[in-house]
Design a protein around this motif. Structure first.
Motif, mmCIF file in Angstrom:
data_model
loop_
_atom_site.group_PDB
_atom_site.id
_atom_site.type_symbol
_atom_site.label_atom_id
_atom_site.label_comp_id
_atom_site.label_asym_id
_atom_site.label_seq_id
_atom_site.Cartn_x
_atom_site.Cartn_y
_atom_site.Cartn_z
ATOM 1 N N MET A 1 15.421 8.152 -46.760
ATOM 2 C CA MET A 1 14.625 7.174 -47.534
ATOM 3 C C MET A 1 15.045 7.386 -49.040
ATOM 4 O O MET A 1 14.997 6.302 -49.921
ATOM 5 N N ASP A 2 14.941 8.760 -49.480
ATOM 6 C CA ASP A 2 15.191 8.837 -50.990
ATOM 7 C C ASP A 2 16.534 8.500 -51.396
ATOM 8 O O ASP A 2 16.466 8.031 -52.544
ATOM 9 N N PRO B 1 3.201 5.567 -49.736
ATOM 10 C CA PRO B 1 4.640 5.611 -50.244
ATOM 11 C C PRO B 1 4.643 5.772 -51.746
ATOM 12 O O PRO B 1 5.532 6.554 -52.298
ATOM 13 N N ASN C 1 2.617 7.347 -53.790
ATOM 14 C CA ASN C 1 2.196 8.610 -54.123
ATOM 15 C C ASN C 1 3.417 9.518 -54.451
ATOM 16 O O ASN C 1 3.243 10.672 -55.253
ATOM 17 N N ARG C 2 4.325 9.434 -53.787
ATOM 18 C CA ARG C 2 5.558 10.309 -54.009
ATOM 19 C C ARG C 2 6.548 9.949 -54.981
ATOM 20 O O ARG C 2 7.355 10.631 -55.429
ATOM 21 N N THR C 3 6.339 8.926 -55.667
ATOM 22 C CA THR C 3 7.178 8.398 -56.581
ATOM 23 C C THR C 3 6.698 8.585 -57.915
ATOM 24 O O THR C 3 5.354 8.917 -58.133
ATOM 25 N N MET D 1 4.930 -2.007 -47.877
ATOM 26 C CA MET D 1 5.146 -0.390 -47.785
ATOM 27 C C MET D 1 6.617 0.104 -48.021
ATOM 28 O O MET D 1 6.879 1.045 -48.921
ATOM 29 N N ALA D 2 7.411 -0.513 -47.335
ATOM 30 C CA ALA D 2 8.981 -0.242 -47.467
ATOM 31 C C ALA D 2 9.214 -0.499 -48.852
ATOM 32 O O ALA D 2 10.349 -0.022 -49.510
ATOM 33 N N LEU E 1 8.955 1.572 -52.245
ATOM 34 C CA LEU E 1 10.023 2.637 -52.374
ATOM 35 C C LEU E 1 11.149 2.110 -53.254
ATOM 36 O O LEU E 1 12.030 2.957 -53.607
#
Lengths: 394, 257
Positions: B98-99, B124, B126-128, B168-169, B172
């Motif tokens: 995914m990354d 999703p 939050n981690r970017t 959501m997808a 990212l």
């Protein structure tokens, strides 16, 4: 008084404490919380040192409940193993503090014991989560590990089972653990009675506030996301195994902290901390109080343990049966637990008003009881409108 | 918004949006997955070019979902290799893929039912290191759920749930999006919304791999179609050719062609 604007620094801390992942975030909640804390702090002054000493056990258990709420309520991993880390920590504390002796020995034993619990949780967690163990198998595996520890510790009666000068003692366990102390020889404080109570209360308060910050952080979102749908969360780029391992390790540390306080409270450690009953009772605390509520877990613990003490004095071996009945009743009436139930009714009444709310509540309960009685085949003639299935039948 | 320094916009190859590039973004070589005695994916050589919308069709049990799960890493291949953007995928855990720029929407809606729409998108994000509020607002507009941002996701309709999961997808900012039956169980209007969303994302340079049964929908979005049958690639080409193909009509389109 509540409208005083907070200094920006305090406000920032406040923002971290509040969020969608905790139930109580309003000023009303914090006001009630402050009142509750004042009552708790004043408890030894009112009820005396002995009662406070008794009560501090429930607060130590509160740390165990908090650790289960994090791992089960927030992350969705049902673990029977929290008592294992609790017990490992308690035993380690006993062995280290008694070997070293003196207040310095006890001061050193505290971090060593917590480290032992943390490391155990890390190792078990690593093999479970990176080994692909999931769902109910985590529950089974953690229970097995706990029961194996019980069996193992119970057979350590022989003199060959000694570590340093301390005999593990089999079923009888390790007696003679000193009251909790911090410092070095000549400049130390020893805590018992009210002092120990306030100490445990302070630790529990810090742990609770820390856990609130955690679950309302970005990390907390990840925990909830894993609970709701682990596969989706991995497919949004989260390293699910690592997050699970991290929170399992942290919960192990929290349980370990509780274990040290338990060992110094009772001045002994024995294998009963690894027993089936003790492994399941945290599940009862957390279920009763509300597993998705940190405060609920603590409140549930205090209620159950207070009742268990009362029952064991007044009804001896039936205590556990009464606890079971209380749990069943609670789960049937408020499935999400006591604190979420209180929150739901608060929201309900502030929406509908007291009078209208009561009326609606009465109607709902009436309908439910009627439906329940009908399902048992009782009181069908009383109903004004027959259920649709009957109409069809006739 | 479009300056190269902007962390919210991943740099896209300039030719991608035109769809004329022949540079592969995903390729598999001899990809095989066996479940016991059953070979679900049988030595598949499969390539998706940068900037295209590729549809994957085939009868039930053709191995479409298995192929997708091999690409996302939910399943490990029995044999064969996969390359994404020059990276060997077999070394990567699912979250690492995914990354690398792959995103996926599962067949049935996988959303966080107990969270609100906005919170679903925050997970999703939050981690970017992207500007969360900006991306959040843009995504909500894009999937047309801005008015329902604070509603629990469990209250959404089936079509809205599908849109939310695509949203959501999308947060990212993937280069490669996998959609497993994005319009299954949807009304005609909802299907059109999804087609519109896919085209708009495609215009921004996103590559798509779409598994779909609804040929009407495939016609709306597709440039190239790959037909899978019994774990192998049967044929591949533009939608008109595929629909005219005798073999495909026989095994798959049969009654509804």
């Amino acid at each position: 008084m509540m409208d005083v604007t907070l200094p920006p620094r305090l406000k920032r801390i406040g923002n971290k404490l509040n969020g969608p992942n905790t139930l109580g975030n309003s000023r009303a909640f914090w006001a009630a919380f402050a009142v509750g804390m004042i009552v708790m702090v004043a408890y030894p002054l009112v009820r005396g040192s002995y009662a406070a000493g008794q009560f501090s056990l429930f607060l130590a258990y509160g740390l165990l409940a908090l650790s289960l709420s994090l791992i089960w309520g927030y992350t969705g991993i049902l673990s029977f193993g929290q008592v294992a880390f609790f017990g490992i920590s308690g035993y380690t504390y006993a062995i280290v503090s008694l070997n070293l002796g003196g207040p310095l020995g006890q001061t050193v034993a505290l971090p060593v014991a917590i480290a032992a619990a943390t490391l155990s949780a890390f190792v078990l967690g690593y093999f479970m989560f990176y080994g692909g163990v999931q769902d109910v198998y985590v529950a089974i595996l953690t229970l097995v590990v706990t029961l194996v520890l019980e069996t193992f510790m119970a057979q350590t009666a022989g003199s060959e089972w000694s570590i340093g000068t301390v005999a593990l003692g089999g079923f009888n366990g390790i007696p003679g653990i000193r009251n909790f102390a911090l410092g070095v020889e000549g400049a130390s404080i020893s805590l018992s009675g009210s002092g120990f109570y306030w100490f445990v209360l302070g630790i529990l308060l810090l742990a609770y506030l820390g856990a609130r910050v955690l679950v309302n952080s970005k990390y907390g979102y990840a925990l909830v996301a894993i609970r709701e749908d682990a596969e989706r969360t991995a497919m949004l780029g989260y390293n699910v195994k690592r997050v699970k391992l991290a929170v399992f390790t942290l919960s192990g540390a929290l349980a370990g902290l509780g274990g040290v306080l338990y060992a110094t409270w009772g001045n002994y450690m024995d294998p009963s901390v690894f027993s089936l009953v003790f492994a399941t009772i945290p599940i009862v605390w957390v279920t009763l109080g509300g597993r998705e509520s940190l405060l609920g877990a603590i409140v549930g613990t205090v209620i159950i343990e207070r009742l268990r003490l009362w029952f064991s004095v007044n009804a001896s071996e039936f205590a556990i049966v009464f606890v079971g009945v209380i749990l069943m009743t609670t789960v049937l009436l408020v499935p999400r637990g006591i604190l979420p139930g209180i929150k739901d009714s608060y929201v309900f009444f502030s929406k509908h008003g007291i009078r209208d709310g009561l009326e609606r509540g009465r109607a709902t309960i009436q309908t439910r009881i009627r439906a329940w009685l009908e399902s048992l085949g009782v009181g069908q003639s009383d109903t004004e409108t027959p259920p649709s299935s009957e109409v069809v039948r006739e | 918004m479009s300056t190269p320094q902007d962390p919210n916009v991943r740099e896209q190859p300039a030719v991608a949006a035109t769809g004329t590039s022949r540079e592969a973004i995903l390729s598999t070589k001899g990809l095989t997955k066996k479940f016991g005695g059953l070979t679900a994916v049988d030595s598949v050589d499969f390539t998706v070019d940068k900037g295209e919308i590729r549809c994957l069709i085939g009868p039930n049990g053709a191995g479409k979902s298995t192929l997708l799960e091999l690409i996302t890493g939910q399943l490990s291949p029995t044999d064969g290799d996969m390359y994404f953007d020059g990276i060997d995928l077999s070394d990567l855990e699912p979250h690492e893929r995914m990354d690398a720029g792959i995103s996926v929407k599962f067949q049935s809606p996988h959303i966080y039912e107990s969270l609100t729409v906005e919170q679903n998108l925050r997970v999703p994000l939050n981690r970017t290191d992207r500007d969360i509020d900006v991306v959040l607002e843009r995504t909500l507009d894009r999937i047309a759920l801005a008015e329902k941002a604070d509603e629990p996701a469990s209250d959404l309709s089936h079509g809205e749930k599908q849109r939310l999961e695509i949203g959501m997808a999308v947060t990212l900012d993937p280069t490669f999006m996998i959609l497993d039956e994005p319009v299954a169980g949807m009304s005609v209007d909802e299907t059109d919304d999804i087609a519109e969303l896919i085209r708009s994302l495609h215009d921004d340079g996103m590559t798509f791999l779409v598994v779909e049964h609804d040929m009407e929908f495939v016609r709306k979005i597709s440039e190239q179609v790959t037909v899978l049958n019994q774990g192998s690639v049967l044929t591949q080409g533009p939608i008109e050719e595929i629909e005219a193909d005798e073999e495909v009509r026989r095994i798959y389109l049969g009654e509804n062609a």
